[in-house]
Design an enzyme around this catalytic site. Structure first.
Site, PDB file in Angstrom:
ATOM      1  CG  HIS A  82      -5.991   7.735  -8.464  1.00 55.28           C
ATOM      2  ND1 HIS A  82      -6.984   8.651  -8.201  1.00 55.28           N
ATOM      3  CD2 HIS A  82      -6.360   6.576  -7.881  1.00 55.28           C
ATOM      4  CE1 HIS A  82      -7.935   8.057  -7.497  1.00 55.28           C
ATOM      5  NE2 HIS A  82      -7.586   6.807  -7.292  1.00 55.28           N
ATOM      6  CB  VAL A  83      -0.203  11.774  -9.918  1.00 57.84           C
ATOM      7  CG1 VAL A  83       1.273  12.007 -10.153  1.00 57.84           C
ATOM      8  CG2 VAL A  83      -1.017  12.353 -11.062  1.00 57.84           C
ATOM      9  CB  THR A 129      -0.977   0.085   1.200  1.00 55.31           C
ATOM     10  OG1 THR A 129      -1.535   1.419   1.238  1.00 55.31           O
ATOM     11  CG2 THR A 129      -0.334  -0.165   2.545  1.00 55.31           C
ATOM     12  CB  ILE A 130       0.738   4.449  -1.900  1.00 54.73           C
ATOM     13  CG1 ILE A 130      -0.736   4.851  -1.770  1.00 54.73           C
ATOM     14  CG2 ILE A 130       1.046   3.854  -3.259  1.00 54.73           C
ATOM     15  CD1 ILE A 130      -1.110   6.072  -2.600  1.00 54.73           C
ATOM     16  CG  ASP A 131      -2.875   4.445   1.940  1.00 48.02           C
ATOM     17  OD1 ASP A 131      -2.588   5.313   1.093  1.00 48.02           O
ATOM     18  OD2 ASP A 131      -3.964   3.830   1.938  1.00 48.02           O
ATOM     19  CG  MET A 191      -4.207   9.570  -2.495  1.00 49.57           C
ATOM     20  SD  MET A 191      -4.193   8.155  -3.628  1.00 49.57           S
ATOM     21  CE  MET A 191      -5.647   8.543  -4.615  1.00 49.57           C
ATOM     22  N   GLY A 192      -3.352   8.713   1.503  1.00 48.99           N
ATOM     23  CA  GLY A 192      -2.899   8.114   2.764  1.00 48.99           C
ATOM     24  C   GLY A 192      -4.049   7.559   3.586  1.00 48.99           C
ATOM     25  NE  ARG A 221      -4.541  30.287  -8.037  1.00 49.26           N
ATOM     26  CZ  ARG A 221      -4.954  31.513  -7.722  1.00 49.26           C
ATOM     27  NH1 ARG A 221      -5.412  31.743  -6.495  1.00 49.26           N
ATOM     28  NH2 ARG A 221      -4.914  32.501  -8.596  1.00 49.26           N
TER      29      ARG A 221
END
Ligand code: F6P
Length: 348
Positions: free
Chosen positions: A278-279, A127-129, A171-172, A272
């Site tokens: 999802h990149v 997982t990227i998390d 994300m996370g 901003r």
């Protein structure tokens, strides 16, 4: 006579999945096993979607993002007759073992199937998390942090040119690992994560303090699962409740926009927002993730060869070990205070 070993990838995709598959296939084929791809996570076992996975199929996939066997967020425990179908199709296909590559959801199902049905499964933490217990790091995380760090670096230069506050949403899910690590690496001026929920007022105070010190731009990193928190005690998770998946996860995203609006209206500084989305999950894995994924893939194949089911490959320090799937999926691994303090030393 070798074994028939199935491999599936479940949940959100993640850079390094193909590196795990390649390593596991090599180790299995080397000792005379046959490997079978189970398509699209648990859905493949429910619907009987299989194909052969040999050395030819895994040739050239080491640097490729995504997963060559597909993935889904299908939960057999939420599909009518799902578990029975998994067990039936597993037997019909003549499989002896399964390598499940996934995060808390996919591995949670694996753990339960093993506990309740003695299902011969081993796990690989993906997982990227980076929120899985039992392992110091999951593969995919390093790539996500690298992508987010590069984005922060790029936002720095444009923030400075325009005297703006740039809010970066990463994300996370319900942990702030990507936010904290990329924020440290990119030199963020404030980081807002679910585990240490800084209030909007405190974030604005940090930005104002920076301006008073002569820096009229700021970089704010916010984790998608951060609940917008106020001194009044009010807090709000920005999510689309109606879009929950079969594991009960709501679709996160949007807190960056809400935070940027608050900062702009409270401080008067032009703000901003950039949502990395999802990149962070796409494209080629970093060298570190390829190496970790490769070591995990070999370990998973070894666990299968030794018949040590219900286990998960894990990284402890710099050593690959194995832990029980039950232990690994019992609770989320959150960002400890010490890590946040490293980042906070540079706030404001
Ligand atoms: O778990 C990985 C992850 O990328 C989370 O960080 C994020 O909240 C979620 O998946 C997004 O899921 P989906 O790909 O279904 O939009």
């Amino acid at each position: 006579m070798g074994m028939a070993v199935g491999i599936l990838t479940g949940g959100g995709d993640c850079p390094g999945l193909n590196a795990v598959i390649r390593a596991a296939v090599h180790r299995c084929v080397d000792r005379g096993d046959e490997v079978v791809a189970v398509r699209e996570g648990w859905r493949g076992l429910i619907e009987g979607k299989f194909h052969t996975l040999g050395l030819r199929e895994v040739s050239g996939i080491l640097p490729r993002g995504g997963t060559i066997v597909g993935t889904s967020r299908t939960n057999p425990y939420k599909v009518e007759g799902g578990v029975e179908k998994v067990l039936r199709n597993f037997g019909r296909q003549g499989l002896d073992a399964l390598i499940a590559i996934g995060g808390e959801d996919t591995l949670g199902v694996a753990s339960r199937l093993h506990a309740e049905h003695d299902f011969p499964v081993v796990g690989v933490p993906k997982t990227i998390d980076n929120d899985l217990s039992g392992t110091d790091y999951t593969f995919g995380f390093d790539t996500a942090v690298s992508v987010a760090t590069e984005a922060i670096d790029r936002l720095h230069t444009t923030a400075e040119s325009h005297n703006r506050v740039m809010v970066v949403e990463v994300m996370g899910r319900h942990t702030g690992w990507i936010a904290v690590m990329s924020g440290i690496a990119g030199g963020a001026d404030a980081i807002l994560i679910p585990e240490q929920p800084m209030t909007v007022e405190a974030a604005c105070a940090l930005i104002e303090q920076r301006h008073r010190g002569g820096k009229d731009f700021s970089i704010v990193v916010v984790s998608e699962g951060y609940e917008l928190s106020f001194e009044s005690g009010e807090h709000q998770l920005v999510a689309q409740e109606a879009l929950a998946d079969q594991f009960g996860h709501v679709r996160l995203g949007g807190v960056g926009e809400a935070l940027a609006r608050e900062i702009e209206s409270r401080t008067g500084f032009e703000s901003r927002v950039t949502v990395l989305g999802h990149v962070q999950r796409g494209g080629t894995p970093t060298a570190r993730d390829r190496v970790l994924a490769t070591r995990f893939g070999l370990k998973a194949a070894d666990l299968v060869g030794e018949g040590r089911f219900g286990r998960m490959a894990a990284l402890h320090g710099d050593t690959i070990v194995d832990v029980s799937l039950e232990e690994a999926t019992a609770q989320l691994k959150t960002v400890p205070r010490e890590w946040y303090d490293v980042a906070a030393a540079f706030f404001g």
